[in-house]
Design a protein around this motif. Structure first.
Motif, short mmCIF file in Angstrom:
data_model
loop_
_atom_site.label_atom_id
_atom_site.label_comp_id
_atom_site.label_asym_id
_atom_site.label_seq_id
_atom_site.Cartn_x
_atom_site.Cartn_y
_atom_site.Cartn_z
N TYR A 1 -8.33 0.69 6.74
CA TYR A 1 -9.09 -0.51 6.09
C TYR A 1 -8.44 -1.89 6.34
O TYR A 1 -9.22 -3.01 6.82
N VAL A 2 -7.10 -1.90 6.01
CA VAL A 2 -6.37 -2.87 6.12
C VAL A 2 -6.58 -3.70 7.88
O VAL A 2 -6.79 -4.72 8.17
N VAL B 1 0.85 -1.24 0.19
CA VAL B 1 0.06 0.00 -0.07
C VAL B 1 0.91 1.29 -0.08
O VAL B 1 0.67 2.16 -0.73
N VAL C 1 -5.39 8.94 1.18
CA VAL C 1 -5.49 7.69 0.66
C VAL C 1 -4.94 6.78 1.60
O VAL C 1 -5.08 5.59 1.82
N VAL D 1 -6.65 6.31 5.09
CA VAL D 1 -7.79 5.35 4.95
C VAL D 1 -7.60 3.77 4.59
O VAL D 1 -8.16 3.09 5.17
N ALA D 2 -6.50 3.61 3.67
CA ALA D 2 -6.11 2.26 3.35
C ALA D 2 -5.59 1.69 4.72
O ALA D 2 -5.94 0.35 4.82
#
Lengths: 316, 292
Positions: free
Chosen positions: A295-296, A19, A288, A291-292
């Motif tokens: 989320y992970v 990521v 980005v 949030v990523a």
């Protein structure tokens, strides 16, 4: 359990690394001089020189990446030139609003999706099943950004029940009830689409479980239908639903971009759209990444919850 | 509408099985979805020969006319442009971009899935870790990040939506490929010393095809919605190009005075997507009854 948890946590590391690489790539892939692109209309010679030094832009790519990652891990997301403030400050403020919205939507999604799924499965082939099955498909097919506007027309403009947009600080003069009042429409609009997925999955998972011998045993030993369905069937059916809840959180966090735009909710989604408009790349990148990563980690949490619920998974 | 006699002539049964159409026809919702889609696509294709107003013609005196106005069946927008005409012309953009995005995602994703599943070991783990990273981003967020890099525009929005959907194809196709690699007819092909490429495309691919079709039919609705969504946010179609998403985005500013400007394109997206989903569900059940 501890071994399983450790293994899952270790598995997450390469994903987070990927990521970060992809997010870093955003900056590299922009055509033209990166410093100039990041600064946009703020590209004075001094600004360019400062930024090039900060991001090690004159060094080879691996060095740039390590510098960038080092900055990130110490909480330095760079400076937003369009807002003239550190990216991290903007992100923390915005992210709180997005988490509130997505969290409320998650709650609504679970209540709606699980209830509809259970009822549809228990009443298979009856009218309740048809209503919920078609309802779930309708929910899946409605564009959330459109549903949000329909909500505004019906519930704000016609009925006047809820405000059309905005949000005030929870601890300001208007208080937390005012936030709740502003939250109802956006959270519901965000949740409806996602609950369709949960409802469909809960239904099929429940149907599978209800066929099992232990459910028949529970019924034949005289337990009430309610106990059989909720304690014996649902507790087993939920195991397949939990990881998908993790995935749906991604849809909620992504879908929040639309909902925040329509309702003027001061979250990260609306910030991203504005930042793309002003070509504020560091702000987009920071948003980005944040949030990523969230989320992970939430997906990791969902997997761990699933392993707690179903010991078979951690023994695999 | 009767399920036994659909108003449109049935298409020739796809290669995936002669019973496919027969099974699909029994699903009333799938047939209804198909009928609606045929009507929408035909209308969009016939746009140039239909007696429609110029979708770009602005008549300042006819701004924000309501639905059912004389000469403007669906009313007009804030620039006095005919909404019916814009809707039909916009359908061409929205549908072709959505379908094209699906094809791109299916092509690249399936290729990754086939190669990963067939080659196994190193190749598999490298490719699938890449897919994991794509999946680590919330769905829409990755698309937005990509548009930020590529710049707003319809083609870039389409590319972004395709990339975001690649993992769905890669994962589904990889899973099926792995189960096929040990099949007897693949062993037979190996024994005949066929090249790996030939085995992959001539023996494995035809059997993976139903999975690809099902994944396409279940994701195409999403892709149409999401490309419309990017346009709605101002990141997709730029003026003078207009798709349904951009129409919706423009309608948002007039939600108080003239809600029909956003209701019209939104309804269109909803009707097309739900038809696609009905058809997709039917197709899935018809192709693989076990998945039901």
């Amino acid at each position: 359990m501890r071994v399983y948890a450790l293994r899952r946590i270790v598995q997450v590391i390469p994903v987070l690394f990927g990521v970060s690489l992809l997010a870093f790539g955003m900056m590299v892939l922009i055509p033209g001089d990166p410093a100039r692109a990041i600064l946009g209309s703020y590209a004075t010679p001094e600004n360019i020189a400062t930024l090039e030094r900060q991001l090690a832009l004159d060094r080879p790519l691996p060095v740039q990446y390590v510098t960038w990652l080092g900055n990130l891990l110490t909480g330095d997301f760079g400076r937003s030139y369009s807002l003239n403030r550190p990216v991290l400050d903007e992100l923390t403020e915005r992210f709180a609003a997005t988490l509130l919205l997505a969290g409320a939507a998650l709650l609504i999604m679970l209540v709606l999706g699980l209830t509809a799924g259970i009822i549809a499965a228990v009443k298979q082939h009856r009218w309740q099943d048809r209503v919920f099955t078609v309802g779930a498909l309708v929910g899946l097919s409605v564009p959330s950004f459109w549903l949000a506007m329909i909500f505004i027309v019906v519930f704000s403009l016609r009925l006047g029940w809820f405000p059309t947009s905005g949000m005030r600080p929870a601890f300001g003069p208007s208080g937390p009830m005012d936030v709740l009042h502003h939250l109802v429409l956006p959270a519901t609009a965000l949740a409806l689409v996602a609950s369709g997925v949960i409802a469909r999955l809960t239904r099929s998972s429940m149907l599978e479980v209800l066929r099992q011998d232990y459910v028949r045993t529970a019924t034949s030993k005289g337990l009430t239908r309610r106990v059989v369905i909720l304690r014996h069937a649902f507790r087993n059916a939920i195991v397949t639903v939990v990881p998908v809840v993790g995935v749906q959180v991604g849809f909620l966090l992504g879908g929040a971009v639309y909902i925040e735009t329509v309702f003027g909710w001061p979250g990260i989604g609306r910030m991203l759209v504005t930042a793309i408009g002003t070509r504020d790349i560091l702000l987009v990148q920071g948003g980005v990444v944040l949030v990523a990563f969230t989320y992970v980690l939430l997906n990791l949490a969902a997997d761990l919850v699933q392993a707690v619920l179903d010991p078979r998974i951690r023994l695999q | 509408m009767s399920a036994a006699t659909p108003p449109t002539a049935p298409a020739a049964p796809p290669a995936s099985g002669p019973g496919l159409w027969r099974r699909l026809r029994r699903n009333r919702l799938a047939v209804a979805g198909l009928v609606v889609l045929v009507i929408v696509v035909t209308t969009a294709l016939l746009a140039p020969v239909m007696p429609l107003a110029d979708p770009a013609a602005q008549v300042r005196s006819d701004r924000l006319l309501p639905i059912g106005s004389e000469g403007h069946l669906l009313g007009t927008d804030h620039l006095g442009r005919d909404l019916l005409s814009r809707l039909i012309w916009g359908a061409r953009t929205s549908l072709s971009v959505g379908v094209l995005a699906t094809l791109i995602a299916a092509l690249i994703g399936s290729l990754i899935g086939l190669v990963a599943g067939f080659a196994g070991r190193r190749v598999d783990s490298v490719l699938m870790r890449g897919i994991d990273v794509l999946m680590a981003f919330p769905y829409l967020l990755l698309a937005i990040g990509l548009v930020a890099v590529l710049g707003p525009g319809l083609i870039n929005a389409m590319i972004a939506i395709s990339v975001v959907n690649i993992p769905f194809f890669a994962r589904a196709v990889r899973g099926t490929t792995i189960s096929l690699v040990s099949a007897e007819y693949v062993d037979a092909a190996r024994a005949l010393a066929f090249s790996p490429t030939r085995i992959l495309f001539r023996e494995v691919l035809p059997n993976v095809l139903p999975v690809i079709i099902v994944t396409m039919s279940t994701t195409v609705g999403w892709m149409i919605t999401e490309t419309a969504g990017l346009s709605f946010l101002g990141l997709g179609a730029q003026p003078p190009t207009s798709d349904w998403g951009a129409m919706l985005g423009a309608g948002r500013d007039f939600i108080t005075r003239a809600p029909h400007v956003m209701i019209v394109p939104g309804t269109a997206i909803f009707v097309v997507v739900i038809s696609l989903n009905f058809l997709g569900d039917g197709l899935r059940d018809a192709l693989d009854p076990r998945l039901k």
